[in-house]
Scaffold this active site. Sequence first.
Site, short mmCIF file in Angstrom:
data_model
loop_
_atom_site.label_atom_id
_atom_site.label_comp_id
_atom_site.label_asym_id
_atom_site.label_seq_id
_atom_site.Cartn_x
_atom_site.Cartn_y
_atom_site.Cartn_z
N HIS A 7 0.92 -1.16 -0.26
CA HIS A 7 -0.15 0.02 -0.33
C HIS A 7 0.49 1.19 0.20
O HIS A 7 1.79 1.01 0.86
CB HIS A 7 -1.39 -0.10 1.35
CG HIS A 7 -1.81 -0.60 0.94
ND1 HIS A 7 -3.28 -0.45 0.09
CD2 HIS A 7 -1.85 -2.10 1.34
CE1 HIS A 7 -3.83 -1.74 -0.27
NE2 HIS A 7 -3.37 -2.73 1.23
N GLU A 34 0.59 -0.65 -4.75
CA GLU A 34 -0.95 0.26 -5.03
C GLU A 34 -0.64 1.50 -4.65
O GLU A 34 0.55 2.12 -3.84
CB GLU A 34 -1.44 -0.06 -3.78
CG GLU A 34 -2.43 0.74 -3.58
CD GLU A 34 -2.86 1.37 -2.64
OE1 GLU A 34 -3.88 2.45 -2.78
OE2 GLU A 34 -2.47 1.79 -1.65
N ASP A 36 -2.65 6.69 -4.77
CA ASP A 36 -2.82 6.84 -5.35
C ASP A 36 -2.87 7.94 -5.91
O ASP A 36 -2.26 8.64 -6.22
CB ASP A 36 -3.25 7.32 -3.69
CG ASP A 36 -3.65 6.11 -2.25
OD1 ASP A 36 -4.18 5.46 -2.62
OD2 ASP A 36 -2.42 6.32 -2.10
N HIS A 49 -0.99 10.08 -1.42
CA HIS A 49 -2.67 9.63 -0.59
C HIS A 49 -3.27 10.37 -0.92
O HIS A 49 -4.61 10.47 -0.71
CB HIS A 49 -2.52 8.89 0.42
CG HIS A 49 -3.39 8.76 1.14
ND1 HIS A 49 -4.06 9.52 1.88
CD2 HIS A 49 -4.05 7.02 0.93
CE1 HIS A 49 -5.19 8.30 2.61
NE2 HIS A 49 -4.97 7.78 1.99
N GLU A 108 -5.75 3.49 -7.37
CA GLU A 108 -6.44 3.92 -6.31
C GLU A 108 -7.04 5.66 -6.99
O GLU A 108 -6.19 5.95 -6.67
CB GLU A 108 -6.13 4.29 -5.52
CG GLU A 108 -7.80 4.27 -4.42
CD GLU A 108 -7.59 4.32 -2.99
OE1 GLU A 108 -8.88 4.39 -2.31
OE2 GLU A 108 -7.18 3.00 -2.34
#
Length: 208
Positions: A7, A34, A36, A49, A108
């Site tokens: 993450h 992952e 963002d 993020h 994401e």
Amino acid sequence: GIMSIAHRGASSYAPENTQSAFRKGLELGADFLECDVHLSKDGVLIIMHDETVDRTTDGKGFIKDMTLEELKRLDAGRKFGDAFEGERIITLDEFLDEFYGKIGLIIEIKKPKLYPGIEEKVVVLLEKYDDLSNIIIQSFDVESMRKMHGLLPDVQIAVLMKPSALLLSTKKIEDLTSFATYINFNISYTNKWLVDQVHKNDGKVLVW
């Protein structure tokens, strides 16, 4: 099986959502990196993020109010540790350039309502690649993910569910699985019924 997902990259070892963190995730053998994504003032997809730069860089303000040039001037490493001083914010383009094909990628989209047209911009980048089987796009925003599926049916979609997801009806699950490959729940808010319903509709469940 259990998938290991780095993450924001390997964010215990390096500043989150930076190249160092993603390289470390690759090195540690994660299945997926992952990241963002937000949109800069001049329409570039930026990896971070939060929607502001305050927490992780030496700057202040909203990503959407800053140009790529302004964002690239910020230090995205020093707050994590002196060894990372001078680390820069990276773009989704740079991320794909380095990591596509080496590892699974989860992109994401954060708060797409802040960024009209962000889905189309992600599609433009992904269309450069032939094989999208190892890429998942996710968001809490259901309509954004429905739109993404319409624009790029080849890519796997994951919908992130808030705790209220326990109230999901069978009909709602059918609707979500009509365009999303994965429905992702927080581990504290999931139960066998939900998982069975998603599976019944040929969906997959990921928990975080």
